[in-house]
Design a protein around this motif. Structure first.
Motif, PDB file in Angstrom:
ATOM      1  N   HIS A  31       0.638   9.341  -3.625  1.00 36.63           N
ATOM      2  CA  HIS A  31       0.201   7.945  -3.720  1.00 36.63           C
ATOM      3  C   HIS A  31      -1.270   7.877  -4.130  1.00 36.63           C
ATOM      4  N   TYR A  76      -0.372   2.301   2.068  1.00 33.45           N
ATOM      5  CA  TYR A  76      -0.364   2.526   0.631  1.00 33.45           C
ATOM      6  C   TYR A  76      -1.764   2.301   0.075  1.00 33.45           C
ATOM      7  N   GLY A  80      -1.056  -0.761  -4.019  1.00 31.59           N
ATOM      8  CA  GLY A  80       0.308  -0.691  -3.530  1.00 31.59           C
ATOM      9  C   GLY A  80       0.994   0.626  -3.826  1.00 31.59           C
ATOM     10  N   TYR A  81       2.292   0.607  -3.625  1.00 27.23           N
ATOM     11  CA  TYR A  81       3.125   1.800  -3.763  1.00 27.23           C
ATOM     12  C   TYR A  81       2.874   2.468  -5.115  1.00 27.23           C
ATOM     13  N   GLY A 105      11.795   3.605  -4.095  1.00 26.21           N
ATOM     14  CA  GLY A 105      10.468   3.391  -4.661  1.00 26.21           C
ATOM     15  C   GLY A 105      10.349   3.843  -6.100  1.00 26.21           C
ATOM     16  N   GLU A 108      11.435   1.007  -8.070  1.00 27.37           N
ATOM     17  CA  GLU A 108      10.395  -0.023  -8.007  1.00 27.37           C
ATOM     18  C   GLU A 108       9.235   0.302  -8.938  1.00 27.37           C
ATOM     19  N   GLY A 137       8.586  -2.487  -1.945  1.00 24.87           N
ATOM     20  CA  GLY A 137       7.650  -2.198  -3.031  1.00 24.87           C
ATOM     21  C   GLY A 137       7.858  -3.068  -4.254  1.00 24.87           C
TER      22      GLY A 137
END
Length: 257
Positions: A31, A76, A80-81, A105, A108, A137
């Protein structure tokens, strides 16, 4: 970078998820690396387009649940993700070259991109309910907006994956190609997009995305000249270069400014 590779190729940033033994499942370190990579792409005026893909037989299988169990859930990054799904201020185009599984994810991340070029072996889905989770996500919201409520609910509530051809039929996949042709097809899209003036491309993307938040087409058209990317394009050298090159019967030379 431990879990991704990043390469600048001319005006293109290429990001590859590089945990093939884990089907490119994303852990906390990954991440952070993706956040850094997309931050660098967004901030570099000489980088006009990004491509994200995966190593091995998966694009991305979503979150690394073993890491979550071992380390607990960590926040996160700022965007974000995967450093992407809340990057709402990025007007540069991002292309997902989906080479295999894109689940949870991973799906996403693909939905947050502007184009999805998929290999025939690719599969897409939001299986979170099968492990007692919820797809937070952006997948729930993007999928409903991109393919319509009833079709999205079918995928979301069943938690069943669909293949690339079905994704194309539903409308979230831009193009499906044989696995061996994914890289070449992606490059054709990249080369075609780069023929356009980069600030024109950004203004177009921003107008579409912001326009969807307007109450209707008339309101969107009335508001588009107030969007920042529109103003940047209108004042740019490239906005003058295009008509000049056309009048002089030569290819335009875009500067991105």
């Amino acid at each position: 970078m431990q879990h991704i590779t990043v390469q600048q190729d001319g005006h293109v940033t290429r990001i590859e998820l590089a945990r093939p033994q884990q089907l490119n499942a994303i852990n906390a370190q990954m991440h952070a690396e993706l956040e850094a990579a997309f931050n660098a792409f967004a901030a570099d005026d000489d980088q006009w387009l990004a491509v994200i893909t995966g190593q091995g037989r998966a694009f991305c299988a979503g979150s690394d649940l073993k890491a979550v169990v071992a380390e607990g859930h960590r926040p996160y990054p700022a965007h974000g993700y995967a450093g992407l799904i809340e990057r709402f201020d990025c007007d540069k185009p991002i292309v997902a070259a989906v080479n295999g599984l894109a689940l949870g994810g991973g799906f996403e991340v693909a939905l947050a991109c502007d184009l999805i070029i998929a290999a025939e072996s690719a599969r897409f889905g939001l299986p979170e309910p099968r492990v007692g989770a919820v797809a937070l996500g952006g997948g729930l919201h993007r999928l409903a907006r991109q393919i319509g409520l009833k079709r999205a609910m079918g995928m979301i509530l069943s938690a069943e994956p669909v293949d690339a051809r079905e994704g194309e039929r539903l409308g979230f996949v831009t193009q499906v190609v044989p696995d061996a042709e994914l890289a070449a097809a992606t490059e054709r899209w990249v080369e075609t997009i780069l023929k356009g003036a980069p600030l024109s491309i950004r203004a177009s993307k921003q107008a579409v995305m912001r326009g969807l938040d307007e109450p209707g087409v008339a309101a969107a058209m009335a508001a588009q000249e107030s969007y920042p990317a529109f103003a940047a394009w209108r004042a740019s050298d490239d906005a003058r270069e295009g008509p000049t090159a056309f009048a002089e019967k030569r290819p335009p030379v875009w500067q991105g400014r």
